[in-house]
Design an enzyme around this catalytic site. Structure first.
Site, PDB file in Angstrom:
ATOM      1  N   HIS A 156       0.841  -1.188   0.000  1.00  0.00           N
ATOM      2  CA  HIS A 156       0.000   0.000   0.000  1.00  0.00           C
ATOM      3  C   HIS A 156       0.877   1.240   0.000  1.00  0.00           C
ATOM      4  CE1 HIS A 156      -3.258   2.733   0.997  1.00  0.00           C
ATOM      5  NE2 HIS A 156      -4.053   1.772   0.566  1.00  0.00           N
ATOM      6  N   ASP A 216      -8.007  -5.286  -0.483  1.00  0.00           N
ATOM      7  CA  ASP A 216      -8.447  -6.155  -1.573  1.00  0.00           C
ATOM      8  C   ASP A 216      -8.172  -7.631  -1.318  1.00  0.00           C
ATOM      9  OD1 ASP A 216      -9.501  -4.259  -3.449  1.00  0.00           O
ATOM     10  OD2 ASP A 216      -7.469  -3.484  -3.578  1.00  0.00           O
TER      11      ASP A 216
HETATM   12  C1  LIG Z   1      -0.612  -0.679  -3.945  1.00  0.00           C
HETATM   13  C2  LIG Z   1       0.685  -0.396  -4.677  1.00  0.00           C
HETATM   14  C3  LIG Z   1       0.339   0.060  -6.100  1.00  0.00           C
HETATM   15  C4  LIG Z   1       1.433   0.692  -3.945  1.00  0.00           C
HETATM   16  O1  LIG Z   1       2.461   1.023  -4.778  1.00  0.00           O
HETATM   17  P1  LIG Z   1       3.645   2.028  -4.434  1.00  0.00           P
HETATM   18  O2  LIG Z   1       3.427   2.783  -3.214  1.00  0.00           O
HETATM   19  O3  LIG Z   1       3.869   2.797  -5.689  1.00  0.00           O
HETATM   20  O4  LIG Z   1       4.805   1.058  -4.141  1.00  0.00           O
HETATM   21  P2  LIG Z   1       5.752   0.422  -5.226  1.00  0.00           P
HETATM   22  O5  LIG Z   1       4.962  -0.249  -6.285  1.00  0.00           O
HETATM   23  O6  LIG Z   1       6.724   1.482  -5.647  1.00  0.00           O
HETATM   24  O7  LIG Z   1       6.470  -0.688  -4.346  1.00  0.00           O
HETATM   25  C5  LIG Z   1       7.551  -0.449  -3.462  1.00  0.00           C
HETATM   26  C6  LIG Z   1       8.384  -1.720  -3.403  1.00  0.00           C
HETATM   27  O8  LIG Z   1       7.586  -2.784  -2.848  1.00  0.00           O
HETATM   28  C7  LIG Z   1       7.394  -3.805  -3.808  1.00  0.00           C
HETATM   29  N1  LIG Z   1       5.992  -4.179  -3.774  1.00  0.00           N
HETATM   30  C8  LIG Z   1       4.942  -3.367  -3.507  1.00  0.00           C
HETATM   31  N2  LIG Z   1       3.812  -4.062  -3.590  1.00  0.00           N
HETATM   32  C9  LIG Z   1       4.164  -5.315  -3.918  1.00  0.00           C
HETATM   33  C10 LIG Z   1       3.413  -6.476  -4.138  1.00  0.00           C
HETATM   34  N3  LIG Z   1       2.087  -6.471  -4.051  1.00  0.00           N
HETATM   35  N4  LIG Z   1       4.056  -7.613  -4.458  1.00  0.00           N
HETATM   36  C11 LIG Z   1       5.405  -7.629  -4.548  1.00  0.00           C
HETATM   37  N5  LIG Z   1       6.161  -6.558  -4.342  1.00  0.00           N
HETATM   38  C12 LIG Z   1       5.542  -5.404  -4.028  1.00  0.00           C
HETATM   39  C13 LIG Z   1       7.713  -3.184  -5.149  1.00  0.00           C
HETATM   40  O9  LIG Z   1       8.116  -4.138  -6.103  1.00  0.00           O
HETATM   41  C14 LIG Z   1       8.804  -2.222  -4.779  1.00  0.00           C
HETATM   42  O10 LIG Z   1       9.988  -2.947  -4.602  1.00  0.00           O
HETATM   43  P3  LIG Z   1      11.413  -2.336  -5.081  1.00  0.00           P
HETATM   44  O11 LIG Z   1      11.574  -1.067  -4.276  1.00  0.00           O
HETATM   45  O12 LIG Z   1      12.358  -3.417  -4.774  1.00  0.00           O
HETATM   46  O13 LIG Z   1      11.224  -2.051  -6.545  1.00  0.00           O
HETATM   47  C15 LIG Z   1       1.571  -1.670  -4.747  1.00  0.00           C
HETATM   48  O14 LIG Z   1       1.841  -2.118  -3.451  1.00  0.00           O
HETATM   49  C16 LIG Z   1       0.933  -2.751  -5.593  1.00  0.00           C
HETATM   50  O15 LIG Z   1       1.064  -2.734  -6.813  1.00  0.00           O
HETATM   51  N6  LIG Z   1       0.217  -3.726  -4.944  1.00  0.00           N
HETATM   52  C17 LIG Z   1      -0.459  -4.748  -5.677  1.00  0.00           C
HETATM   53  C18 LIG Z   1      -1.765  -4.232  -6.233  1.00  0.00           C
HETATM   54  C19 LIG Z   1      -2.783  -3.992  -5.150  1.00  0.00           C
HETATM   55  O16 LIG Z   1      -3.007  -4.840  -4.293  1.00  0.00           O
HETATM   56  N7  LIG Z   1      -3.464  -2.852  -5.233  1.00  0.00           N
HETATM   57  C20 LIG Z   1      -4.517  -2.485  -4.308  1.00  0.00           C
HETATM   58  C21 LIG Z   1      -4.117  -1.348  -3.444  1.00  0.00           C
HETATM   59  S1  LIG Z   1      -5.310  -1.049  -2.174  1.00  0.00           S
END
Ligand SMILES: CC(C)(COP(=O)(O)OP(=O)(O)OC[C@H]1O[C@@H](n2cnc3c(N)ncnc32)[C@H](O)[C@@H]1OP(=O)(O)O)[C@@H](O)C(=O)NCCC(=O)NCCS
Length: 378
Positions: free
Chosen positions: A263, A314
């Site tokens: 998140h 979710d």
């Molecule tokens: C929610 C979300 C978009 C937040 O994204 P964000 O704040 O931009 O964080 P990032 O995507 O930059 O992730 C930060 C790090 O954690 C990792 N990470 C974050 N969520 C992850 C996940 N669900 N699975 C695996 N790795 C994850 C990323 O790969 C990244 O790693 P790195 O720094 O080694 O590249 C992200 O956690 C995600 O894509 N989750 C899956 C989709 C989801 O469940 N969405 C619903 C949100 S309520």
């Protein structure tokens, strides 16, 4: 440009508005609507109707206000017949989120307050949208399956009526309450991507239907509301607790995201997931198919052992909705049927203290290029 400071990528930690609606503490894992912790709401027995009133009006209703609000909402659940006709045409070829987005936009043509931009008219519009979103989703499901849509029952609560319209069978008390709580938990979440897009659209003084249409379009993506549908796909693919570990490890090895984890704001348990985990567990027992809960729990265990990632709203909503007999591709529209209350609260707040939202970009492209006529270009 040297004289511009660039905000965190994806606007991380950038404060772009003041708001009285919602407070999230990502470190403590708390979520507060208008000053009330969601735990207070859920454990105190609040309903979605009370929560929607709280979000839209800034305070809890007294008995008379709640009765009036609930009656008004129940009274406008039905959709205009012209909208039903167009839905019938679209039902067989649209993803439910595309349908919801299109119908939201379409509803502006049948708005009884068309042309009225007063705050009162905005409030009436908000109430109708909150009331009608579940009808759109349930009606769509019947239409695409060539069944007659179920007429809303004004005697049922918002949550019970949705399950009734979807399944054509009155839900029991426990399932109604579970769904009611699901709606409460999804109702509002500060400046998440869809709410932000609603506020950006509202800030141009575009109408409420335009702002909500933007929000529905934004919610669809798998990084936002679309994740719950992806979680269920994953659970079905994994199919057994024994296969969970190899599946998750493969996702990590392929550097793919595990849907339902992580998140932008929470750095600990998402408080909504805490409730949903328990509902998923209990529904699994009651339905005598604990498998979906058990696979989810195993995935959570493996993810936590490998990375500092927590389940978000979710993750356990997927198995919870599945246990409630909700088709997988309706999970995200159901998120919208709840979040519509938060979106409308934000849109109303935006209109009341409006200034156009228009950030700026740090240009990194070429400059001072000379135009070359097309036939002289290489
Ligand atoms: C929610 C979300 C978009 C937040 O994204 P964000 O704040 O931009 O964080 P990032 O995507 O930059 O992730 C930060 C790090 O954690 C990792 N990470 C974050 N969520 C992850 C996940 N669900 N699975 C695996 N790795 C994850 C990323 O790969 C990244 O790693 P790195 O720094 O080694 O590249 C992200 O956690 C995600 O894509 N989750 C899956 C989709 C989801 O469940 N969405 C619903 C949100 S309520």
């Amino acid at each position: 440009m040297a004289d511009k400071s660039i905000a965190g990528k994806g606007l991380e930690d950038v404060v772009v508005a003041t708001s009285d609606i919602c407070l999230i503490d990502g470190k403590k894992g708390t979520l507060v609507y208008r000053g009330y912790d969601i735990r207070e709401l859920v454990e105190g027995g609040a309903t979605f109707e009370e929560t929607a009133y709280l979000l839209l009006n800034g305070k809890f209703p007294n008995r008379t206000e709640l009765d009036d609000f609930s009656r008004a909402m129940a009274g406008c659940r039905a959709l205009p017949k012209e909208v039903l006709k167009i839905m019938q045409i679209l039902a067989h070829q649209s993803h439910p989120m595309e349908l919801l987005r299109t119908v939201t936009s379409l509803m502006s043509s049948y708005d009884p307050d068309r042309g009225d931009t007063s705050l009162d008219a905005m409030r009436r519009r908000a109430l109708r949208l909150v009331a009608q979103f579940p009808t759109i989703v349930a009606t769509f499901d019947h239409m695409r399956n060539n069944r007659d849509p179920v007429t809303p029952d004004p005697e049922l609560s918002h949550a019970a009526n949705f399950l009734y319209m979807l399944r054509d069978e009155k839900p029991d008390k426990y399932e109604s309450r579970v769904f009611d709580v699901c709606l409460i938990l999804h109702a509002e979440h500060e400046l998440n991507a869809s709410t932000f897009s609603a506020r950006v659209t509202a800030s141009t003084l575009a109408g409420m239907f335009g702002a909500v249409t933007s929000a529905v379009g934004t919610l669809r993506g798998p990084l936002h509301g679309g994740a719950n549908e992806e979680v269920m796909k994953m659970l079905i693919e994994v199919d057994s607790v024994e296969k969970a570990e190899s599946h998750v490890k493969q996702l990590f090895a392929d550097k793919r995201k595990i849907m339902g984890f992580g998140h932008r704001v929470y750095r600990t348990d998402d408080p909504r997931a805490t409730f949903l985990r328990e509902y998923s567990r209990e529904l699994g027992k009651r339905k005598q198919t604990p498998k979906w809960f058990e696979i989810s729990q195993k995935i959570e265990e493996i993810v936590k052992a490998n990375k500092t990632l927590y389940p978000n709203v979710d993750f356990y909503s997927a198995s919870t909705y599945h246990y409630l007999g909700i088709p997988r591709d309706l999970f995200t529209p159901i998120f919208a049927t709840s979040r519509i209350s938060g979106w409308c609260a934000h849109i109303l707040e935006q209109y009341q203290h409006n200034r156009l939202i228009r950030p700026t970009a740090d240009y990194t492209g070429p400059q001072d290029l000379k135009y070359v006529p097309v036939d002289e270009r290489k």
